[in-house]
Design a protein around this motif. Structure first.
Motif, PDB file in Angstrom:
ATOM      1  N   GLY A 113      -1.296   1.570  -4.581  1.00  0.00           N
ATOM      2  CA  GLY A 113      -0.156   0.725  -4.281  1.00  0.00           C
ATOM      3  C   GLY A 113       0.018  -0.343  -5.338  1.00  0.00           C
ATOM      4  N   ASP A 114       0.821  -1.340  -4.983  1.00  0.00           N
ATOM      5  CA  ASP A 114       1.210  -2.379  -5.927  1.00  0.00           C
ATOM      6  C   ASP A 114       0.890  -3.767  -5.386  1.00  0.00           C
ATOM      7  N   LEU A 115       0.619  -4.682  -6.321  1.00  0.00           N
ATOM      8  CA  LEU A 115       0.394  -6.086  -6.001  1.00  0.00           C
ATOM      9  C   LEU A 115       1.319  -6.932  -6.875  1.00  0.00           C
ATOM     10  N   ALA A 116       1.733  -8.075  -6.346  1.00  0.00           N
ATOM     11  CA  ALA A 116       2.494  -9.051  -7.130  1.00  0.00           C
ATOM     12  C   ALA A 116       1.926 -10.433  -6.856  1.00  0.00           C
ATOM     13  N   LEU A 117       1.778 -11.232  -7.906  1.00  0.00           N
ATOM     14  CA  LEU A 117       1.281 -12.599  -7.781  1.00  0.00           C
ATOM     15  C   LEU A 117       2.269 -13.561  -8.422  1.00  0.00           C
ATOM     16  N   ALA A 118       2.466 -14.725  -7.778  1.00  0.00           N
ATOM     17  CA  ALA A 118       3.390 -15.745  -8.264  1.00  0.00           C
ATOM     18  C   ALA A 118       2.614 -16.856  -8.948  1.00  0.00           C
ATOM     19  N   TYR A 146      -7.432  -2.707   4.688  1.00  0.00           N
ATOM     20  CA  TYR A 146      -8.009  -3.868   5.359  1.00  0.00           C
ATOM     21  C   TYR A 146      -6.887  -4.839   5.705  1.00  0.00           C
ATOM     22  N   ASP A 147      -7.043  -5.550   6.816  1.00  0.00           N
ATOM     23  CA  ASP A 147      -6.016  -6.500   7.233  1.00  0.00           C
ATOM     24  C   ASP A 147      -6.665  -7.647   7.983  1.00  0.00           C
ATOM     25  N   HIS A 148      -5.870  -8.651   8.304  1.00  0.00           N
ATOM     26  CA  HIS A 148      -6.400  -9.823   8.997  1.00  0.00           C
ATOM     27  C   HIS A 148      -5.496 -10.253  10.147  1.00  0.00           C
ATOM     28  N   VAL A 185      -8.804  -9.580  -5.155  1.00  0.00           N
ATOM     29  CA  VAL A 185      -9.729  -8.869  -4.264  1.00  0.00           C
ATOM     30  C   VAL A 185      -9.074  -8.697  -2.893  1.00  0.00           C
ATOM     31  N   HIS A 186      -8.487  -9.756  -2.389  1.00  0.00           N
ATOM     32  CA  HIS A 186      -7.801  -9.730  -1.097  1.00  0.00           C
ATOM     33  C   HIS A 186      -6.685  -8.669  -1.108  1.00  0.00           C
ATOM     34  N   GLY A 187      -5.874  -8.682  -2.158  1.00  0.00           N
ATOM     35  CA  GLY A 187      -4.768  -7.733  -2.259  1.00  0.00           C
ATOM     36  C   GLY A 187      -5.230  -6.291  -2.371  1.00  0.00           C
ATOM     37  N   VAL A 188      -6.264  -6.034  -3.171  1.00  0.00           N
ATOM     38  CA  VAL A 188      -6.782  -4.668  -3.304  1.00  0.00           C
ATOM     39  C   VAL A 188      -7.322  -4.190  -1.952  1.00  0.00           C
ATOM     40  N   LEU A 189      -7.977  -5.067  -1.224  1.00  0.00           N
ATOM     41  CA  LEU A 189      -8.452  -4.675   0.109  1.00  0.00           C
ATOM     42  C   LEU A 189      -7.288  -4.322   1.028  1.00  0.00           C
ATOM     43  N   HIS A 190      -6.184  -5.054   0.927  1.00  0.00           N
ATOM     44  CA  HIS A 190      -4.986  -4.678   1.699  1.00  0.00           C
ATOM     45  C   HIS A 190      -4.526  -3.270   1.324  1.00  0.00           C
ATOM     46  N   PRO A 238       0.839  -1.203   0.000  1.00  0.00           N
ATOM     47  CA  PRO A 238       0.000   0.000   0.000  1.00  0.00           C
ATOM     48  C   PRO A 238       0.875   1.254   0.000  1.00  0.00           C
ATOM     49  N   LEU A 239       0.426   2.271  -0.702  1.00  0.00           N
ATOM     50  CA  LEU A 239       1.168   3.519  -0.744  1.00  0.00           C
ATOM     51  C   LEU A 239       1.036   4.279   0.575  1.00  0.00           C
ATOM     52  N   GLN A 240      -0.103   4.138   1.233  1.00  0.00           N
ATOM     53  CA  GLN A 240      -0.282   4.783   2.535  1.00  0.00           C
ATOM     54  C   GLN A 240      -1.006   3.836   3.476  1.00  0.00           C
TER      55      GLN A 240
END
Length: 173
Positions: free
Chosen positions: A98-103, A136-138, A127-132, A70-72
């Motif tokens: 922000g940025d996401l990366a998937l393997a 959002y967190d867990h 969806v999970h990553g965009v919420l981060h 996340p950027l902020q």
């Protein structure tokens, strides 16, 4: 476009990562009361690349399915409370969340182990990553409950099943 997808592993092109990322991000933002433009960078890479990123940023030198930067920090200090919404940019440009990366290998293996299509599993991870990226967190229980409920709702809006539902047998019983 809301997402800018960078492909480092050609298997992501065949999997349709750019389209999956745009669809997932649009679904998340349709659920939240944002009234300004945002953008997200999504990188499709392999296990070797994400292991390096995971080591560099989280001190965990092994592959993982998705990473988010996340950027902020938008998360609420109060457990179980909605995160803060990002503010619009002063210049009217899209706010970079922000940025996401998937393997690829990890995502494909998990999808197979869970009996899901790769596209359904990757959509959930996006969806999970965009919420981060949106705060959002867990980590804390109440935050996890809030995030998971929202994921399930968004995925349902996309016609996908609840990824957290325990299924005992082939008929769900």
């Amino acid at each position: 476009m809301l997402t800018d997808t960078i492909i480092e592993d050609d298997r992501w092109d065949a999997a349709g990562l750019a389209e999956l990322a745009e669809r997932a991000a649009q679904a998340v933002l349709a659920r939240l009361p944002l009234d300004h433009a945002v953008e997200i960078a999504v990188m499709g890479c392999d296990d070797a690349r994400i292991a390096v990123l995971n080591a560099d940023f989280r001190g965990k030198p092994q592959p993982t399915n998705v990473l988010s930067w996340p950027l902020q920090e938008l998360g609420s200090e109060e457990e179980g409370e909605e995160p803060y919404l990002p503010e619009p940019e002063d210049d009217g440009d899209a706010h970079h969340l922000g940025d996401l990366a998937l393997a690829y290998e990890t995502c494909a293996r998990e999808a197979a182990e869970q009996g899901k299509t790769l596209s359904d599993h990757v959509t959930h991870l996006l969806v999970h990553g965009v919420l981060h990226l949106l705060g959002y967190d867990h980590i804390r229980d109440a935050d996890a409950t809030l995030m998971e409920r929202l994921e399930v709702e968004i995925l349902g809006n996309l016609g996908l099943s609840d990824p957290y539902r325990e299924i005992d047998g082939p008929d769900g019983s």
